[in-house]
Write an enzyme that holds these catalytic residues in place. Sequence first.
Site, PDB file in Angstrom:
ATOM      1  N   CYS A   5      -5.843 131.403 -39.660  1.00 23.66           N
ATOM      2  CA  CYS A   5      -6.474 130.091 -39.926  1.00 23.66           C
ATOM      3  C   CYS A   5      -7.692 130.123 -39.386  1.00 23.66           C
ATOM      4  O   CYS A   5      -8.146 130.371 -38.147  1.00 23.66           O
ATOM      5  CB  CYS A   5      -5.512 129.057 -39.277  1.00 23.66           C
ATOM      6  SG  CYS A   5      -6.012 127.404 -39.424  1.00 23.66           S
ATOM      7  N   GLY A  62      -8.212 130.134 -48.038  1.00 20.48           N
ATOM      8  CA  GLY A  62      -7.924 128.763 -48.567  1.00 20.48           C
ATOM      9  C   GLY A  62      -8.619 127.741 -47.365  1.00 20.48           C
ATOM     10  O   GLY A  62      -8.982 128.077 -46.440  1.00 20.48           O
TER      11      GLY A  62
HETATM   12  O1  GNR Z   1      -8.171 132.453 -44.561  1.00 22.20           O
HETATM   13  C1  GNR Z   1      -6.922 132.142 -44.388  1.00 22.20           C
HETATM   14  N1  GNR Z   1      -5.791 133.285 -44.551  1.00 22.20           N
HETATM   15  C2  GNR Z   1      -4.638 133.226 -44.632  1.00 22.20           C
HETATM   16  C3  GNR Z   1      -3.695 134.090 -44.356  1.00 22.20           C
HETATM   17  C4  GNR Z   1      -2.270 133.972 -44.355  1.00 22.20           C
HETATM   18  C5  GNR Z   1      -2.072 132.819 -44.587  1.00 22.20           C
HETATM   19  C6  GNR Z   1      -2.753 131.680 -44.702  1.00 22.20           C
HETATM   20  C7  GNR Z   1      -4.028 131.805 -44.579  1.00 22.20           C
HETATM   21  S1  GNR Z   1      -4.981 130.556 -45.008  1.00 22.20           S
HETATM   22  C8  GNR Z   1      -6.423 131.049 -43.874  1.00 22.20           C
HETATM   23  C9  GNR Z   1      -7.669 129.999 -44.101  1.00 22.20           C
HETATM   24  C10 GNR Z   1      -7.193 128.754 -43.463  1.00 22.20           C
HETATM   25  O2  GNR Z   1      -7.184 128.279 -42.505  1.00 22.20           O
HETATM   26  N2  GNR Z   1      -6.741 127.728 -44.361  1.00 22.20           N
HETATM   27  O3  GNR Z   1      -6.353 126.562 -43.854  1.00 22.20           O
HETATM   28 NI    NI Z   2      -5.735 126.951 -42.102  1.00 21.37          NI
END
Ligand code: GNR
Ligand code: NI
Length: 165
Positions: A91, A46
Amino acid sequence: MALLNILNFPDPRLRTKAKQVTDFNKKICELTDNMFLTMYAAPGIGLAATQVNVHQRIITIDISEEKNQPLVVINPTILEKEGEQATDEGCLSLPGIYEPVKRYDKIRLKAQDKHGKFYELDTEGLLSVCIQHEMDHLEGKLFVDYLSEMKRNRIRKKLAKALKA
Ligand code: GNR
Ligand code: NI
C-alpha cells in the site's frame, strides 16, 4: 496537472469514510487526472481518493505492464463475489510493507466512470484484489487491519523508524 500528497499510516484521515459522488463535473476529471499522475509516479497499481485526503468514492487503477490501461472506478458496488485467494499486498500509505491478505477471488463490479456513466466489470486475480483493496480505503480500512494487533504494532514502529531516518 499536479502531484498529490499521499497520506501515510497511521494518519487518522485515512480512517475517513468517503461520500458518494453525485456531481460529475470538471473537478472530478481533474482529480482523476492528478490521481493517475500521482499513482504512476509512486509507482502503484491503484489509488483511492482517501489516500490523497479527498473523501469521495473515487478510485484510479492500472495493473498493466505498459501503464496504458487506466481504469476509473467511482461509486463502486460489488454485485457478486466468488472464491478466495491470498495475495501479498502492499500500500502506498504503508511504504515497504507487504503482507498476505485473503480476498474474494472473483468479483462482479458495478461502478461509474469519470463522466458518471455506469458500467459493470467481471474481474479476477490482481485486478479483483486491487479493487477490493481500494474499496476498503473508501471505508477507512487498511490492509493491515486484517493482520494481528501485534503485527500491526510492529509495522507502526517500523514505519515510524523509517520516517525518522
Ligand atoms: O501499488 C499497490 N500494489 C498493490 C499490490 C497488491 C495489492 C494491492 C495493491 S494496491 C497498491 C497501491 C495502493 O496503496 N492502493 O491503495
Ligand atoms: Ni492502498
